[in-house]
Design an enzyme around this catalytic site. Sequence first.
Site, mmCIF file in Angstrom:
data_model
loop_
_atom_site.group_PDB
_atom_site.id
_atom_site.type_symbol
_atom_site.label_atom_id
_atom_site.label_comp_id
_atom_site.label_asym_id
_atom_site.label_seq_id
_atom_site.Cartn_x
_atom_site.Cartn_y
_atom_site.Cartn_z
ATOM 1 N N ASP A 198 67.042 85.155 -59.698
ATOM 2 C CA ASP A 198 67.822 85.691 -60.806
ATOM 3 C C ASP A 198 69.297 85.493 -60.492
ATOM 4 O OD1 ASP A 198 68.386 87.693 -58.870
ATOM 5 O OD2 ASP A 198 66.672 88.859 -59.565
ATOM 6 N N ASP A 212 73.000 87.316 -60.355
ATOM 7 C CA ASP A 212 73.727 88.583 -60.381
ATOM 8 C C ASP A 212 75.206 88.277 -60.503
ATOM 9 O OD1 ASP A 212 71.345 90.204 -59.699
ATOM 10 O OD2 ASP A 212 71.464 89.096 -57.810
ATOM 11 N N ASP A 224 75.128 94.065 -48.394
ATOM 12 C CA ASP A 224 74.325 94.240 -47.179
ATOM 13 C C ASP A 224 74.581 93.143 -46.139
ATOM 14 O OD1 ASP A 224 73.026 92.459 -48.872
ATOM 15 O OD2 ASP A 224 71.115 93.536 -48.913
HETATM 16 P P1 ATP Z 1 66.819 88.102 -54.562
HETATM 17 O O1 ATP Z 1 67.283 88.427 -55.959
HETATM 18 O O2 ATP Z 1 66.548 86.683 -54.319
HETATM 19 O O3 ATP Z 1 65.735 88.999 -54.118
HETATM 20 P P2 ATP Z 1 69.429 89.091 -53.880
HETATM 21 O O4 ATP Z 1 70.255 88.930 -52.634
HETATM 22 O O5 ATP Z 1 70.026 88.577 -55.142
HETATM 23 O O6 ATP Z 1 68.035 88.429 -53.571
HETATM 24 P P3 ATP Z 1 69.234 91.604 -55.211
HETATM 25 O O7 ATP Z 1 68.325 92.737 -54.912
HETATM 26 O O8 ATP Z 1 69.096 90.881 -56.501
HETATM 27 O O9 ATP Z 1 69.085 90.599 -53.996
HETATM 28 O O10 ATP Z 1 70.715 92.149 -55.068
HETATM 29 C C1 ATP Z 1 71.855 91.406 -55.453
HETATM 30 C C2 ATP Z 1 72.966 91.603 -54.446
HETATM 31 O O11 ATP Z 1 73.350 92.976 -54.411
HETATM 32 C C3 ATP Z 1 72.593 91.264 -53.003
HETATM 33 O O12 ATP Z 1 72.736 89.902 -52.724
HETATM 34 C C4 ATP Z 1 73.581 92.110 -52.232
HETATM 35 O O13 ATP Z 1 74.844 91.500 -52.204
HETATM 36 C C5 ATP Z 1 73.680 93.366 -53.085
HETATM 37 N N1 ATP Z 1 72.714 94.396 -52.650
HETATM 38 C C6 ATP Z 1 71.459 94.602 -53.125
HETATM 39 N N2 ATP Z 1 70.866 95.616 -52.505
HETATM 40 C C7 ATP Z 1 71.750 96.093 -51.613
HETATM 41 C C8 ATP Z 1 71.748 97.162 -50.667
HETATM 42 N N3 ATP Z 1 70.671 97.925 -50.520
HETATM 43 N N4 ATP Z 1 72.860 97.360 -49.925
HETATM 44 C C9 ATP Z 1 73.963 96.583 -50.089
HETATM 45 N N5 ATP Z 1 74.024 95.559 -50.947
HETATM 46 C C10 ATP Z 1 72.954 95.324 -51.708
HETATM 47 MG MG MG Z 2 69.214 88.771 -57.079
#
Ligand code: ATP
Ligand code: MG
Length: 461
Positions: A81, A83, A163
């Site tokens: 996705d 963001d 994170d």
């Molecule tokens: P994917 O969508 O492929 O699972 P992602 O890194 O995009 O991986 P998301 O859960 O969509 O993960 O979160 C988007 C972004 O928000 C992350 O890349 C990170 O920068 C931030 N993020 C998400 N969860 C946390 C958390 N628990 N603590 C700190 N930052 C977070």
């Molecule tokens: Mg994501």
Amino acid sequence: MVVKKVKRLLDRIKNGATQAKKTEEPQTKLKIIPRDSHPISRKDISSPALKVLYRLNNSNYQSYLVGGGVRDLLLGLHPKDFDIATDAHPEEVNNLFNNSRLIGRRFKLVHVLFGREVIEVATFRGHHETPALSANQSTSSEHGMLLRDNVYGTMEEDALRRDFTINALYYCVKDFTIYDYAGGLKDIEKREIRLIGDPEKRYREDPVRMLRAIRFSAKLDFTIAPATEAPIFELSSLLSNIPAARLFDEVLKLMLSGNALNTFRQLRHYNLFGQLFPSSEYSLKKGPERYLKLIEQALINTDERIKQGKPVTPAFLYAALLWPALEDQWEKNKSNNTPPFPALQQASQKVITSQCKSTSIPKRFSFNMKEIWEMQLRLPKRSGNKALLLAEHPRFRAAYDFLLLREQSGEDLDGLGQWWTDYQKSDEHVQRGMTNKTREHDSRPRRRKKRYSGNAQKPPQ
Ligand code: ATP
Ligand code: MG
């Protein structure tokens, strides 16, 4: 509008001033990578995500693609996705898009909806400890866990609140540069998962980050940097402070990523699996080898189905992950003289109720799990028209797959899996012959049914 913008500007200046005094926060060394030094191109980004980025920019807000979208594109993968991070506040984003809705309490976000694609837009987060802002809404629990995180800040602060370094990269559609505040690019090159800031503190703020470290490590085939890895063993129990519903979502993300086997092994290695599935971990440690084989085979099959684009139901996954606990409890109930079917019903109720304390299981899934388990007792009974009725049951396919899984893990079921495989391939005439032959197998003396007078439901007919 103008007043709001001036206020935001003053907030930012104030944040900047307070941040300068802080020493414990990680210091940034911003690197801006120009277009010709990275592989990301606009055509890799979905058109809904581009629309949101441009609309925000054209309305004089900053907006960047961030997180998994940038990370995965840099690695040549298809992002799950997209963001977006912006300096517009959630209400302002919501006002800009008719097709959007405000969500979340812990993190206020905006979802902009384009058919089935959802673009998540988050406002830059600031430092939660800043006294001038703590009167706002940010609070933490006695364990150091952040309960709310709706303090807004600058892009730089936002980067340091994320994170892992590889998740703190921002792509700008105005000049196609990448902003790297935390050394994420270097870690992408080194293929390492590294928490930003002090690892123990960051895990205490949000223990789910331990699961995220495993998830990204398994998904990307990255190693976890030693300092990021070390605290996990000791802090795994902090997951007990996380709401069960959030952990259910995290389990699905972990297990439906296409790397479930590797993830499961890592979760066990870091003492995290026992936090998520305590009763199964207990049975895995004490029980026969085939328990582990069954779960691992289920995860191998799950990964395979995901690779082939086939659907995977959480009910099947959970039925497998909890089977060791279920079988142990079932045996225990039977040894107390409860007949097999009520013993199984009681065991499934008990195992599900106790699991829901760790990760919730929505009713529609727990209902199907019980059916998959209960059908394990019905599949041996094939005489007359029972086989036909069973084969038409909505859960037959899952129950049959589960039966094969049990056999693959080493349980001796007297060739039952093969029988059902042959039955499904045969025409009606052959099927009738097959069920006639099984008559002696499953016709039970009627007297036995009458003798049972327990509270649980009657055994299946
Ligand atoms: P994917 O969508 O492929 O699972 P992602 O890194 O995009 O991986 P998301 O859960 O969509 O993960 O979160 C988007 C972004 O928000 C992350 O890349 C990170 O920068 C931030 N993020 C998400 N969860 C946390 C958390 N628990 N603590 C700190 N930052 C977070
Ligand atoms: Mg994501």
